[in-house]
Motif scaffolding. Structure first.
Motif, PDB file in Angstrom:
ATOM      1  N   LEU A 147       0.580  -1.202   0.176  1.00  0.00           N
ATOM      2  CA  LEU A 147       0.134   0.229  -0.128  1.00  0.00           C
ATOM      3  C   LEU A 147       0.809   1.257   0.049  1.00  0.00           C
ATOM      4  O   LEU A 147       0.440   2.235  -0.402  1.00  0.00           O
ATOM      5  N   ARG A 148       2.036   1.030   0.562  1.00  0.00           N
ATOM      6  CA  ARG A 148       2.819   2.498   0.690  1.00  0.00           C
ATOM      7  C   ARG A 148       3.123   2.865  -0.616  1.00  0.00           C
ATOM      8  O   ARG A 148       3.506   3.619  -0.996  1.00  0.00           O
ATOM      9  N   GLN A 149       3.539   1.769  -1.595  1.00  0.00           N
ATOM     10  CA  GLN A 149       3.976   2.278  -2.841  1.00  0.00           C
ATOM     11  C   GLN A 149       2.852   2.478  -3.725  1.00  0.00           C
ATOM     12  O   GLN A 149       2.852   3.483  -4.657  1.00  0.00           O
ATOM     13  N   LEU A 150       1.479   2.030  -3.387  1.00  0.00           N
ATOM     14  CA  LEU A 150       0.448   2.131  -4.183  1.00  0.00           C
ATOM     15  C   LEU A 150      -0.383   3.530  -4.126  1.00  0.00           C
ATOM     16  O   LEU A 150      -0.705   4.402  -5.240  1.00  0.00           O
ATOM     17  N   LEU A 151      -0.323   3.881  -2.747  1.00  0.00           N
ATOM     18  CA  LEU A 151      -1.255   5.245  -2.499  1.00  0.00           C
ATOM     19  C   LEU A 151      -0.493   6.485  -3.162  1.00  0.00           C
ATOM     20  O   LEU A 151      -1.240   7.083  -3.964  1.00  0.00           O
ATOM     21  N   PRO A 152       0.783   6.619  -3.297  1.00  0.00           N
ATOM     22  CA  PRO A 152       1.290   7.843  -4.111  1.00  0.00           C
ATOM     23  C   PRO A 152       0.945   7.604  -5.714  1.00  0.00           C
ATOM     24  O   PRO A 152       0.638   8.684  -6.340  1.00  0.00           O
ATOM     25  N   LEU A 153       1.001   6.318  -6.175  1.00  0.00           N
ATOM     26  CA  LEU A 153       0.511   5.975  -7.540  1.00  0.00           C
ATOM     27  C   LEU A 153      -0.853   6.433  -7.784  1.00  0.00           C
ATOM     28  O   LEU A 153      -1.231   7.238  -8.715  1.00  0.00           O
ATOM     29  N   VAL A 154      -1.655   6.116  -6.964  1.00  0.00           N
ATOM     30  CA  VAL A 154      -3.409   6.410  -6.954  1.00  0.00           C
ATOM     31  C   VAL A 154      -3.275   7.997  -6.989  1.00  0.00           C
ATOM     32  O   VAL A 154      -4.251   8.567  -7.828  1.00  0.00           O
ATOM     33  N   ALA A 155      -2.693   8.637  -6.114  1.00  0.00           N
ATOM     34  CA  ALA A 155      -2.742  10.027  -5.981  1.00  0.00           C
ATOM     35  C   ALA A 155      -2.232  10.807  -7.242  1.00  0.00           C
ATOM     36  O   ALA A 155      -3.037  11.666  -7.972  1.00  0.00           O
ATOM     37  N   ARG A 156      -1.248  10.181  -7.972  1.00  0.00           N
ATOM     38  CA  ARG A 156      -0.699  10.891  -9.063  1.00  0.00           C
ATOM     39  C   ARG A 156      -1.851  10.685 -10.210  1.00  0.00           C
ATOM     40  O   ARG A 156      -1.999  11.408 -11.048  1.00  0.00           O
ATOM     41  N   VAL A 157      -2.416   9.428 -10.266  1.00  0.00           N
ATOM     42  CA  VAL A 157      -3.226   8.990 -11.366  1.00  0.00           C
ATOM     43  C   VAL A 157      -4.570  10.137 -11.113  1.00  0.00           C
ATOM     44  O   VAL A 157      -5.152  10.363 -12.204  1.00  0.00           O
ATOM     45  N   VAL A 158      -4.838  10.312 -10.007  1.00  0.00           N
ATOM     46  CA  VAL A 158      -6.325  11.006  -9.706  1.00  0.00           C
ATOM     47  C   VAL A 158      -5.819  12.323 -10.441  1.00  0.00           C
ATOM     48  O   VAL A 158      -6.650  12.965 -11.150  1.00  0.00           O
ATOM     49  N   GLN A 159      -4.702  12.878  -9.958  1.00  0.00           N
ATOM     50  CA  GLN A 159      -4.431  14.267 -10.619  1.00  0.00           C
ATOM     51  C   GLN A 159      -4.372  14.254 -12.032  1.00  0.00           C
ATOM     52  O   GLN A 159      -5.014  15.162 -12.883  1.00  0.00           O
ATOM     53  N   LEU A 160      -3.744  13.320 -12.702  1.00  0.00           N
ATOM     54  CA  LEU A 160      -3.549  13.205 -14.017  1.00  0.00           C
ATOM     55  C   LEU A 160      -4.777  13.085 -14.638  1.00  0.00           C
ATOM     56  O   LEU A 160      -5.395  13.603 -16.002  1.00  0.00           O
ATOM     57  N   SER A 161      -5.773  12.086 -14.122  1.00  0.00           N
ATOM     58  CA  SER A 161      -6.954  11.866 -14.878  1.00  0.00           C
ATOM     59  C   SER A 161      -8.007  13.034 -14.838  1.00  0.00           C
ATOM     60  O   SER A 161      -8.977  12.975 -15.805  1.00  0.00           O
ATOM     61  N   ARG A 162      -7.676  13.895 -14.056  1.00  0.00           N
ATOM     62  CA  ARG A 162      -8.648  15.211 -14.395  1.00  0.00           C
ATOM     63  C   ARG A 162      -8.717  15.680 -15.844  1.00  0.00           C
ATOM     64  O   ARG A 162      -9.507  16.754 -16.217  1.00  0.00           O
ATOM     65  N   GLU A 163      -7.343  15.673 -16.366  1.00  0.00           N
ATOM     66  CA  GLU A 163      -7.408  16.111 -17.831  1.00  0.00           C
ATOM     67  C   GLU A 163      -7.874  14.920 -18.910  1.00  0.00           C
ATOM     68  O   GLU A 163      -7.796  15.384 -19.956  1.00  0.00           O
TER      69      GLU A 163
END
Ligand code: UDP
Length: 408
Positions: free
Chosen positions: A74-90
């Protein structure tokens, strides 16, 4: 439609080669995010498809991992999710192309409220997945994905059998551009010469080295084949299966096959190598989800002898467009190879039919039209609608630059 593609791998596996073709028509309005760097990034860049690497280390969780490893990742996963959330807004839609991409994409789609598509390139069986991972894939697909694209009927059936929602899953075969599967006689002769195998009956095996791909089955079969039958093994251990590669070399020594088996490693010139072969063997010992190599061999007009399971059964009509043999049965495989060697006229006719059929069934344009049609049916969230949620927007400094403005 603007698409954010996600894929966990930096390697050039079948799922990644398939994604490259899917992303091509969207190259001016998509971004492919990878969780690991590798040759896949270069392949996308060569095609002018925008790509971004999101993680510096591969996720530690594997297909056969249980809950404990899952939670510790999860420690690796959560930053990835956060980044994808940011990017997905576009973007209008998140397209997860692998299982770890599904986990990240599903969580991100819940937060960013972008629809999710899951392209399932696997057969969700317990041969390949731990019960935990299989359950996770099905639960996330059922809860979060608007659509699941299964790579074959076999993958679709396994998904439904594992509890997947039947209304959501659609079979989408891999697509190929038939013009890329051509090769002139001079090039074929040159390759045979380079290999020093002009006078041999050449059987090709094109696959990463992995126990379930069954290279050992073909090695064993060579013992029962005519003396001039020689095999080339094209592919490398892409996912840390070096021990198996070592076992194959030991098997060659034990069976005294040094003159009749060649390992060529990973090659980018699959098409001319296929043309140099007299037959292609596909020997997976577990059902193959699709089997790109089978379709490619058909497009190269080469007779295919494949293990009768999974996608191979959908691709080959036995005795009409190829031959099917029981999985892990080296003796029957050898009989089929010997038959191809003796009946070259008949085999040529089969290969011609296979080429025509594969060019129609798996034509990239038709597959891309099918995908575009399926995507068009998904209601998308437009940027202008959620005015009421304005207060939830991030400060401007946190919003990443729009990858679509980077000249991609
Ligand atoms: N391939 C390649 N170079 C190699 C070995 C394989 O480019 O040295 C390609 C092969 O042509 C095929 C893909 O890798 O397009 C493998 O896809 P497949 O569906 O057969 O197997 P997967 O790797 O997805 O299990």
């Amino acid at each position: 439609m603007k698409i954010l593609f996600l894929d966990q791998s930096g390697q050039l596996g079948g799922a990644e080669l398939c994604l490259t073709e899917i992303a091509k028509p969207y190259r001016d309005r998509c971004l492919v995010c990878l969780f690991t760097d590798g040759p896949f990034r270069q392949a996308l860049e060569q095609e002018h498809i925008p790509v971004q690497i999101l993680a510096t280390q591969p996720l530690q969780v594997r297909k056969d991992s249980g809950w404990v490893q899952g939670i510790s990742s999860l420690r690796q996963l959560l930053p990835l999710v956060a980044r994808v959330v940011q990017l997905s807004r576009e973007f209008d839609l998140i397209y997860a192309n692998t299982q770890k991409a599904l986990v990240v994409g599903a969580l991100a789609s819940l937060i960013s409220r972008r629809p999710l598509v899951y392209h399932l390139h696997d057969i969700l069986s317990l041969e390949h997945f731990s019960p935990t991972n299989r359950q996770l894939a099905v639960t996330l697909a059922n809860r979060c994905a608007s659509r699941v694209f299964a790579t074959s009927e076999a993958a679709q059936a396994a998904f439904i059998q594992a509890g997947g929602c039947p209304e959501r899953v659609e079979v989408v075969y891999n697509g190929f551009d038939p013009t890329l599967y051509q090769c002139d006689r001079a090039q074929t002769e040159r390759i045979k010469q380079e290999l020093g195998l002009q006078s041999k009956f050449l059987v090709g095996h094109f696959s990463r080295l992995s126990p379930w791909k069954g290279q050992h089955v073909l090695l064993k079969a060579l013992q029962y084949c005519a003396e001039d039958v020689t095999a080339i093994f094209v592919g490398d251990a892409l996912y840390g299966e070096q021990a198996y590669a070592q076992e194959l070399h030991s098997q060659v020594a034990e069976l005294g096959l040094q003159e009749r088996a060649r390992f060529l490693g990973f090659r980018y010139d699959v098409v001319p190598l296929m043309y140099a072969c007299d037959a292609i063997a596909h020997t997976s010992i577990a059902p193959e989800p699709f089997g790109r190599v089978i379709a490619e061999a058909m497009l190269c007009e080469r007779p295919v002898i494949a293990a009768q399971a999974g996608g191979a059964v959908e691709l080959i009509e036995p005795g009409v467009t190829g031959l099917l043999v029981p999985p892990e049965d080296s003796e029957t495989l050898a009989s089929a190879i010997n038959f191809c060697r003796k009946q070259q006229e008949w085999v040529r006719a089969i290969a011609q039919k296979a080429k025509i059929q594969a060019s129609q069934r798996f034509h990239q344009n038709a597959i891309n039209r099918q995908i575009a049609h399926l995507l068009d049916q998904i209601p998308i969230h437009t940027q202008s609608k959620p005015k009421a949620r304005e207060h939830l927007k991030e400060p401007q400094s946190l919003i990443p630059p729009n990858p679509l403005n980077k000249g991609g």
